[in-house]
Design an enzyme around this catalytic site. Structure first.
Site, PDB file in Angstrom:
ATOM      1  N   GLY A 139       1.059  -1.242  -0.001  1.00 53.57           N
ATOM      2  CA  GLY A 139      -0.323  -0.143   0.222  1.00 53.57           C
ATOM      3  C   GLY A 139       0.871   1.366  -0.121  1.00 53.57           C
ATOM      4  O   GLY A 139       1.852   0.816   0.236  1.00 53.57           O
ATOM      5  N   CYS A 140       0.032   2.402  -0.248  1.00 52.01           N
ATOM      6  CA  CYS A 140       1.444   3.929  -0.300  1.00 52.01           C
ATOM      7  C   CYS A 140       1.353   3.957   1.279  1.00 52.01           C
ATOM      8  O   CYS A 140       2.619   4.105   1.294  1.00 52.01           O
ATOM      9  CB  CYS A 140      -0.060   4.972  -1.284  1.00 52.01           C
ATOM     10  SG  CYS A 140      -1.381   4.941  -0.379  1.00 52.01           S
ATOM     11  N   TYR A 141       0.268   3.907   1.606  1.00 52.77           N
ATOM     12  CA  TYR A 141       1.119   4.735   3.709  1.00 52.77           C
ATOM     13  C   TYR A 141       2.090   3.963   3.995  1.00 52.77           C
ATOM     14  O   TYR A 141       3.338   4.253   5.017  1.00 52.77           O
ATOM     15  CB  TYR A 141      -0.521   4.546   4.348  1.00 52.77           C
ATOM     16  CG  TYR A 141      -1.067   6.134   3.410  1.00 52.77           C
ATOM     17  CD1 TYR A 141      -0.898   6.991   4.070  1.00 52.77           C
ATOM     18  CD2 TYR A 141      -2.713   5.391   3.723  1.00 52.77           C
ATOM     19  CE1 TYR A 141      -1.640   7.816   3.500  1.00 52.77           C
ATOM     20  CE2 TYR A 141      -3.281   6.465   3.086  1.00 52.77           C
ATOM     21  CZ  TYR A 141      -3.222   7.621   3.596  1.00 52.77           C
ATOM     22  OH  TYR A 141      -3.316   8.870   3.104  1.00 52.77           O
TER      23      TYR A 141
END
Length: 331
Positions: A139-141
């Site tokens: 995921g990006c986070y």
């Protein structure tokens, strides 16, 4: 490691923001050719109309995509929908990269085929990715948070709880129309969401942190925020330390990431979105916190949520899986 001079890539969900970014990156890749790309709402659209300069056949619906007519399927489909297509791709004997959250953290009921998925963060799992048949793109986070915290977790220096305050541009929420993401709703505003440690990305943050810390990772408190910008993520991470540090703390990051092509350790200042947007780079800065009773660091990390946080990282993983230079088609 496998070495393929050229490979055919199929893209599921090319009409979304991450899918379009993937098409854009592959359009300039010297070894990857787009065999087909799907979009339920834009089927029949020329690939060049979707992304100027892209080469390949017109978009088709997912059910009309020939999975066995490519060497790797990359899924940019939504969470909850992607896993069944990954299962079909693997049944067809095709390598696959999943950009959704469906395969990142195995659970008790995860089927055997999905357990083969390698968590696709190259800076941590490069060798496993190179030999993988199935990759779960992070995921990006978590990409920004895990890379920011890794030097401390490896050394067992982080106490808890670690506070991760993250802010993302609106493309991180996808391209489907939503009232709360209209321009009039987000412009000139700044808001938190999924407050109370309930965001789905926490599971993979915890899993990767535990692996880095030998199973003894500190507690994480994660709060995402919505920024009124198109793209980019900036995370400010507060890390209590088990003991005071000797010397400048940035040296740990300099040492750990000296040979990483997509990690930029910023010295003398904190990174901003401008250090990362448009690139596959994560920019990291660190400073000690003054005038507190217990030792603490603040680590700041910036990425482009559509590149290092999604499509760019997928291309980085694709390069590793097919034996191409890891930096191919990426900046």
């Amino acid at each position: 490691m496998n070495n393929y001079p050229n490979s055919r890539i199929g893209i599921l969900g090319a009409g979304g923001y991450a899918g379009r970014e993937l098409v854009r990156l592959l359009a300039h890749h010297p070894h990857a050719r787009i065999a087909w790309a799907t979009s339920e709402s834009e089927a029949g659209t020329a690939l060049d109309d979707l992304v100027p300069g892209a080469r390949g056949p017109a978009l088709v619906r997912a059910e009309d995509a020939a999975l066995d007519a490519c060497d790797c399927v990359v899924s940019c489909l939504p969470h909850g929908e992607s896993a069944r297509w990954m299962e079909r791709a693997r049944a067809a004997g095709v390598r696959a990269i999943d950009l959704s959250a469906d395969l990142r953290v195995p659970g008790a009921d995860t089927p055997d085929w999905a357990r083969e998925a390698v968590y696709g963060l190259p800076e941590l799992h490069r060798e496993r990715i190179a030999g993988a048949q199935l990759v779960a793109n992070p995921g990006c986070y978590p990409t920004a948070a895990i890379l920011a915290l890794a030097p401390l977790l490896r050394r067992g220096l982080a106490a808890g709880p670690v506070i991760v305050n993250a802010a993302s541009g609106v493309t991180g929420a996808g391209r489907s129309p939503k009232r709360e993401l209209l321009f009039a709703e987000v412009a000139e505003g700044f808001s938190a969401y999924a407050v109370g440690n309930v965001h789905r990305h926490l599971a993979e943050m915890r899993s990767q942190a535990a692996g880095l810390a030998g199973g003894r990772a500190p507690e994480l408190v994660f709060t995402p925020h919505l920024l009124p910008v198109r793209r980019g993520i900036l995370e400010t991470i507060y890390v209590p330390l088990k003991e005071p540090l000797l010397g400048e703390p940035i040296g740990m990051w300099m040492d750990d990431y000296a040979s990483e092509p997509f990690v930029r350790v910023v010295s003398g200042r904190m990174p901003s979105l401008a250090d990362a947007v448009g690139s596959n780079r994560v920019a990291i800065g660190v400073t000690a916190v003054k005038d507190v009773a217990a030792p603490m660091l603040i680590v700041v990390a910036a990425i482009d949520n559509l590149v290092k946080g999604a499509a760019g990282q997928a291309v980085q993983n694709l390069n590793l899986m097919f034996g191409w230079p890891e930096t191919e088609a990426l900046a």
